[in-house]
Design a protein around this motif. Sequence first.
Motif, PDB file in Angstrom:
ATOM      1  N   ALA A 143       0.832  -1.204   0.000  1.00 57.46           N
ATOM      2  CA  ALA A 143       0.000   0.000   0.000  1.00 57.46           C
ATOM      3  C   ALA A 143       0.864   1.251   0.000  1.00 57.46           C
ATOM      4  O   ALA A 143       0.595   2.215  -0.710  1.00 57.46           O
ATOM      5  CB  ALA A 143      -0.917  -0.021   1.214  1.00 57.46           C
ATOM      6  N   GLU A 144       1.922   1.195   0.798  1.00 59.74           N
ATOM      7  CA  GLU A 144       2.777   2.373   0.934  1.00 59.74           C
ATOM      8  C   GLU A 144       3.561   2.630  -0.362  1.00 59.74           C
ATOM      9  O   GLU A 144       3.726   3.764  -0.774  1.00 59.74           O
ATOM     10  CB  GLU A 144       3.723   2.140   2.101  1.00 59.74           C
ATOM     11  CG  GLU A 144       4.192   3.422   2.742  1.00 59.74           C
ATOM     12  CD  GLU A 144       5.082   3.147   3.921  1.00 59.74           C
ATOM     13  OE1 GLU A 144       4.897   2.102   4.573  1.00 59.74           O
ATOM     14  OE2 GLU A 144       5.969   3.957   4.178  1.00 59.74           O
ATOM     15  N   THR A 145       4.044   1.569  -0.966  1.00 58.13           N
ATOM     16  CA  THR A 145       4.905   1.733  -2.134  1.00 58.13           C
ATOM     17  C   THR A 145       4.105   1.944  -3.414  1.00 58.13           C
ATOM     18  O   THR A 145       4.471   2.743  -4.257  1.00 58.13           O
ATOM     19  CB  THR A 145       5.814   0.500  -2.293  1.00 58.13           C
ATOM     20  OG1 THR A 145       6.297   0.151  -1.009  1.00 58.13           O
ATOM     21  CG2 THR A 145       6.973   0.774  -3.214  1.00 58.13           C
ATOM     22  N   PHE A 146       3.051   1.163  -3.584  1.00 58.91           N
ATOM     23  CA  PHE A 146       2.354   1.200  -4.875  1.00 58.91           C
ATOM     24  C   PHE A 146       0.963   1.827  -4.814  1.00 58.91           C
ATOM     25  O   PHE A 146       0.375   2.118  -5.848  1.00 58.91           O
ATOM     26  CB  PHE A 146       2.243  -0.211  -5.453  1.00 58.91           C
ATOM     27  CG  PHE A 146       3.584  -0.811  -5.768  1.00 58.91           C
ATOM     28  CD1 PHE A 146       4.288  -0.394  -6.896  1.00 58.91           C
ATOM     29  CD2 PHE A 146       4.154  -1.762  -4.944  1.00 58.91           C
ATOM     30  CE1 PHE A 146       5.527  -0.929  -7.193  1.00 58.91           C
ATOM     31  CE2 PHE A 146       5.392  -2.302  -5.235  1.00 58.91           C
ATOM     32  CZ  PHE A 146       6.089  -1.889  -6.346  1.00 58.91           C
TER      33      PHE A 146
ATOM     34  N   HIS B  24       3.968   5.759  -2.621  1.00 58.29           N
ATOM     35  CA  HIS B  24       5.207   6.514  -2.734  1.00 58.29           C
ATOM     36  C   HIS B  24       6.292   5.499  -3.068  1.00 58.29           C
ATOM     37  O   HIS B  24       6.814   4.805  -2.190  1.00 58.29           O
ATOM     38  CB  HIS B  24       5.499   7.231  -1.403  1.00 58.29           C
ATOM     39  CG  HIS B  24       6.818   7.936  -1.412  1.00 58.29           C
ATOM     40  ND1 HIS B  24       7.044   9.073  -2.164  1.00 58.29           N
ATOM     41  CD2 HIS B  24       7.982   7.669  -0.779  1.00 58.29           C
ATOM     42  CE1 HIS B  24       8.298   9.443  -1.985  1.00 58.29           C
ATOM     43  NE2 HIS B  24       8.880   8.618  -1.152  1.00 58.29           N
ATOM     44  N   PHE B  25       6.603   5.406  -4.365  1.00 55.53           N
ATOM     45  CA  PHE B  25       7.503   4.356  -4.804  1.00 55.53           C
ATOM     46  C   PHE B  25       8.953   4.652  -4.433  1.00 55.53           C
ATOM     47  O   PHE B  25       9.463   5.728  -4.714  1.00 55.53           O
ATOM     48  CB  PHE B  25       7.382   4.170  -6.316  1.00 55.53           C
ATOM     49  CG  PHE B  25       8.293   3.097  -6.841  1.00 55.53           C
ATOM     50  CD1 PHE B  25       7.937   1.761  -6.755  1.00 55.53           C
ATOM     51  CD2 PHE B  25       9.523   3.431  -7.393  1.00 55.53           C
ATOM     52  CE1 PHE B  25       8.785   0.769  -7.227  1.00 55.53           C
ATOM     53  CE2 PHE B  25      10.381   2.443  -7.868  1.00 55.53           C
ATOM     54  CZ  PHE B  25      10.011   1.114  -7.779  1.00 55.53           C
ATOM     55  N   THR B  26       9.592   3.734  -3.757  1.00 54.36           N
ATOM     56  CA  THR B  26      11.049   3.839  -3.569  1.00 54.36           C
ATOM     57  C   THR B  26      11.636   2.465  -3.892  1.00 54.36           C
ATOM     58  O   THR B  26      10.987   1.446  -3.682  1.00 54.36           O
ATOM     59  CB  THR B  26      11.439   4.181  -2.108  1.00 54.36           C
ATOM     60  OG1 THR B  26      10.955   3.142  -1.279  1.00 54.36           O
ATOM     61  CG2 THR B  26      10.916   5.514  -1.666  1.00 54.36           C
ATOM     62  N   TYR B  27      12.879   2.477  -4.397  1.00 52.79           N
ATOM     63  CA  TYR B  27      13.515   1.207  -4.742  1.00 52.79           C
ATOM     64  C   TYR B  27      13.745   0.361  -3.490  1.00 52.79           C
ATOM     65  O   TYR B  27      13.623  -0.864  -3.498  1.00 52.79           O
ATOM     66  CB  TYR B  27      14.833   1.456  -5.475  1.00 52.79           C
ATOM     67  CG  TYR B  27      14.599   1.855  -6.924  1.00 52.79           C
ATOM     68  CD1 TYR B  27      14.188   0.888  -7.849  1.00 52.79           C
ATOM     69  CD2 TYR B  27      14.763   3.160  -7.349  1.00 52.79           C
ATOM     70  CE1 TYR B  27      13.947   1.235  -9.171  1.00 52.79           C
ATOM     71  CE2 TYR B  27      14.517   3.523  -8.659  1.00 52.79           C
ATOM     72  CZ  TYR B  27      14.104   2.550  -9.573  1.00 52.79           C
ATOM     73  OH  TYR B  27      13.851   2.891 -10.873  1.00 52.79           O
ATOM     74  N   LEU B  28      14.094   1.091  -2.423  1.00 56.69           N
ATOM     75  CA  LEU B  28      14.407   0.380  -1.188  1.00 56.69           C
ATOM     76  C   LEU B  28      13.204  -0.431  -0.698  1.00 56.69           C
ATOM     77  O   LEU B  28      13.326  -1.600  -0.336  1.00 56.69           O
ATOM     78  CB  LEU B  28      14.818   1.395  -0.121  1.00 56.69           C
ATOM     79  CG  LEU B  28      15.740   0.858   0.974  1.00 56.69           C
ATOM     80  CD1 LEU B  28      17.082   0.450   0.392  1.00 56.69           C
ATOM     81  CD2 LEU B  28      15.915   1.891   2.068  1.00 56.69           C
TER      82      LEU B  28
ATOM     83  N   SER C 138      10.630  -1.377  -2.490  1.00 51.76           N
ATOM     84  CA  SER C 138      10.267  -2.466  -3.391  1.00 51.76           C
ATOM     85  C   SER C 138      11.224  -3.641  -3.222  1.00 51.76           C
ATOM     86  O   SER C 138      10.841  -4.801  -3.420  1.00 51.76           O
ATOM     87  CB  SER C 138      10.191  -2.006  -4.842  1.00 51.76           C
ATOM     88  OG  SER C 138      11.359  -1.339  -5.183  1.00 51.76           O
ATOM     89  N   MET C 139      12.467  -3.341  -2.830  1.00 46.85           N
ATOM     90  CA  MET C 139      13.389  -4.443  -2.519  1.00 46.85           C
ATOM     91  C   MET C 139      12.875  -5.218  -1.311  1.00 46.85           C
ATOM     92  O   MET C 139      12.977  -6.446  -1.247  1.00 46.85           O
ATOM     93  CB  MET C 139      14.790  -3.890  -2.202  1.00 46.85           C
ATOM     94  CG  MET C 139      15.578  -3.460  -3.398  1.00 46.85           C
ATOM     95  SD  MET C 139      15.829  -4.798  -4.561  1.00 46.85           S
ATOM     96  CE  MET C 139      17.221  -5.588  -3.830  1.00 46.85           C
ATOM     97  N   ASP C 140      12.339  -4.477  -0.344  1.00 46.78           N
ATOM     98  CA  ASP C 140      11.776  -5.123   0.846  1.00 46.78           C
ATOM     99  C   ASP C 140      10.641  -6.058   0.457  1.00 46.78           C
ATOM    100  O   ASP C 140      10.501  -7.152   0.999  1.00 46.78           O
ATOM    101  CB  ASP C 140      11.259  -4.073   1.838  1.00 46.78           C
ATOM    102  CG  ASP C 140      12.351  -3.625   2.790  1.00 46.78           C
ATOM    103  OD1 ASP C 140      13.421  -4.265   2.772  1.00 46.78           O
ATOM    104  OD2 ASP C 140      12.133  -2.649   3.534  1.00 46.78           O
ATOM    105  N   ILE C 141       9.816  -5.559  -0.483  1.00 42.64           N
ATOM    106  CA  ILE C 141       8.696  -6.399  -0.928  1.00 42.64           C
ATOM    107  C   ILE C 141       9.234  -7.655  -1.604  1.00 42.64           C
ATOM    108  O   ILE C 141       8.779  -8.765  -1.345  1.00 42.64           O
ATOM    109  CB  ILE C 141       7.771  -5.614  -1.886  1.00 42.64           C
ATOM    110  CG1 ILE C 141       7.158  -4.438  -1.139  1.00 42.64           C
ATOM    111  CG2 ILE C 141       6.688  -6.523  -2.447  1.00 42.64           C
ATOM    112  CD1 ILE C 141       6.382  -3.487  -2.017  1.00 42.64           C
ATOM    113  N   TYR C 142      10.243  -7.447  -2.450  1.00 39.14           N
ATOM    114  CA  TYR C 142      10.803  -8.605  -3.143  1.00 39.14           C
ATOM    115  C   TYR C 142      11.392  -9.600  -2.138  1.00 39.14           C
ATOM    116  O   TYR C 142      11.298 -10.819  -2.315  1.00 39.14           O
ATOM    117  CB  TYR C 142      11.878  -8.170  -4.148  1.00 39.14           C
ATOM    118  CG  TYR C 142      12.394  -9.333  -4.959  1.00 39.14           C
ATOM    119  CD1 TYR C 142      11.551  -9.990  -5.852  1.00 39.14           C
ATOM    120  CD2 TYR C 142      13.690  -9.806  -4.816  1.00 39.14           C
ATOM    121  CE1 TYR C 142      11.985 -11.068  -6.573  1.00 39.14           C
ATOM    122  CE2 TYR C 142      14.136 -10.895  -5.532  1.00 39.14           C
ATOM    123  CZ  TYR C 142      13.272 -11.523  -6.413  1.00 39.14           C
ATOM    124  OH  TYR C 142      13.698 -12.617  -7.123  1.00 39.14           O
TER     125      TYR C 142
END
Lengths: 365, 498
Positions: free
Chosen positions: A35-38, A182-186, A188-192
Amino acid sequence: MNTETKEKLSPFHTTILVHMIQTGVMALILPQLLAETFGTNGWITVLGFGLIATINILLIGAVYKLGKGRSIFQILEQSIPKFMLVPVYLALAIVWSMLGCMAGKEYILIFQMYAFPTTDPMEFKFIMDLLVFWLLTKGLYNITKASTVFFGLFVWMFLLLFFFYTDFSWSRLTPFLFKGGHFTYLESMDIYSSLLGYEVVLLMFAYTNKKTKFVKSVLIGNGMTTLTYSYLSIVTFGVFSLEQLKNKAFPVLEMLAYIRFPFMERMENLLYGFVLFTVLFSILMYEWCALEVLKQIFPKLKANFLAFIVMLTCFLIAYIPKTLNEVGDWLSTLSMIESGIAFGLPILLLVVLMFQKMGRSPAHE
Amino acid sequence: MTFSKALRNMIVKESASQTNQDDQSPPEQDSKPPTLAHTLEEFVDCSDITHRTFPDHQIDLVYFDQLTDKDKLSRHILSPLLSGSDEDVAKMVKHLQPFKTTSSKTLILDVLSGGIAVFHGPDAYVFDVYSPEARAISQSETETVITGPHDAFTEQINTSLAMIRARLKSSHLKVIKLSVGEVSKTDVYLLYIKDIVNMKFVEEAKKRIQQIEVDAILDTNMLIQYMDDNKYSIFPQYLTSERPDAIVSKLVAGRVAGIVDGSPSVLSLPTSFFEFFSSSDDYYQRWILGSAIRLLRFIAFVITISFTALYVSVTTFHYEMIPENLLMTLTESRSRVPFPPLYEALLMEVTIELLREAGARLPTKIGQTIGIVGGIVIGQAAVQAGLTSNILIIAVASSAIASFVIPSYVMSASIRLIRFGLIMLAGFLGNLGLVFGIAAIVIHLSGLTSMGTSYLNPVAPFKPKDWKDIFIRAPFTALRERPSQSSSPNVMRNKTKE
């Protein structure tokens, strides 16, 4: 130990083991991260992440096929002198054992926060590490057998999601895609990283044979995790609104707290307890990887002694991060490195294998 | 071994495999010819030995009176001798010719096994007149069924074997005779059905029994502990049963059975954890009933191990789990109890175990009194005295009752003991302790083996085909294959057309 050399992994056990390694505490945090990232309908991205993991598994599968089932140590040590490999092995052992250690500490800290605010979390960690050590000494074949039983003890919890069908509202899913995040790479890495765990199969080559249908089993395991995570995320996105979801630390746990029976309610800590069954395998298999690597560095030492050292070190290091945030930071860093390893190690192995093939081909001619 | 050596052994792998096994002792000298003097010398100070001399015919008899069939003895041996006619005696000696023995050791063993040694001049014969006092065939006390056969094995090995043979009229039912116990020399029969059994189990069982070097084996349950794969486990690794029909069903499923002389329990191997939850009468009832009862037993297992532990965990740490309406009742009943729930639960559990043990040791009539006294003391007095809460009594009683639903007494006893561990873990660590305990049990179980096969068969390794005769009892037409655990060379067992 005797059975380990004889018995090879079966396809079913491999699938279940991979699923059990992947599933962990991250499942409870995942919807919030999405929710936070996407933003709206963030759950769809789980499928995308699952696809990336699938590509990674295919890469590992290529190593397995080209290496003809040889273990990665055999592949590496054939071309690279051992003294050069030892530091790499050591680094891998450190990353893997720390990952296992922090995943354990995270689980314990969350439990402590919910149920035992005044108890020293290291007491729980001690018992958990004892269980991990015990399983570690039993060998991979028995680990897979245990994973099947634990899977049975854990999988019924998905049925609990039926309870939320009445609270589920399609309108919360909205027709908008990825708005309000609020998209951040960090992140999304956590999600991955919630899907990580499949890469430990790199070290299982030696325990398989043709009957294992190795690549297929791992892919199915990963598919199961992707689908269950997606399902869990859809339900969470339909039960909470986006803003609620963004502000909840453990939305899945909060959801579980709503379940009530006539004789029992607020079972979230009991249900969270059952999550241990799968977390145990995430921890265990990283420690197992560390152990496998250490066995290569110290071939003369007994496996059980090495396992003891690994677990003791983990237990002591687990004293360092005190809060859930600190553990989260450690985990973020470690899982970033681990994502690198998950892609880097198979690529390195493929390069080595190609060199080996090139070196060998003139001899055949 | 010095401490440093022991420490080194724990850390460093052994460089070469060391063996400290002695060579097998050479077989005993068996060539001594049997003589009366030597036989009597062997049995010196055995006041129960009978030695009768008939100097007219140069015949000596040596035997144990209590082991022999008086009628047979009199008819075949004593009457001709007592009649005094040389013709009769010559006839008798002629009859005995096939029983001539040339080894002193064999003769002594045979006399010990109920034979009568007849010394005639330089020759010796042993004639089998074995017939000890034996219990009649009766109903099993521990494995009663409502429908189905009621006969149970007896302590007499041959009677037990006869009960199996009577049910399996096949020349493929093979019997291997072994002897175990250096002093007791107890007979052990290993039974299997040729072409159905996997011979690796027969060979392995034979090897394990032959390796036992102990003075005496008194019961099957004692023998199996010498044959265990994991000697330190709390769980039984062989199934034992007193019911011939159960053992016959194991034999036709491709398992190996073992009868020990002097024991009414017969073992079956290999076995799995889940096999202990089935009972013969599951098969004698309609399949739906059989399945429901089987499922009930698994629920009983869960109740036994978790009910009291959950009570302790909830009342110690997790009061929020109790719904409001129930909470009032619970706090009311807990309010008078001065102990923490852990002590309260342990007190009650120990009392229940005391009652059970006392009831088991006492004759039935006094046993009933114990039940009534115990019931009143526990049920009423303990609550009125404020030593325990009502709800705990319900929890303890239901988990005790649930434990008795498990058909195997040995398994149910193991599970009851494990429960104490879980209660303590729940008392110290709440729900997490309970989960830790369950995890520990599963980890232990997944490492166990029975004759080298997984103890968690057919769950791990995953054999869903076998589930229809483990978790439920499917209709007979669906039970077509032998269980995969017995890895039988002849898989199909049922070719009936639907």
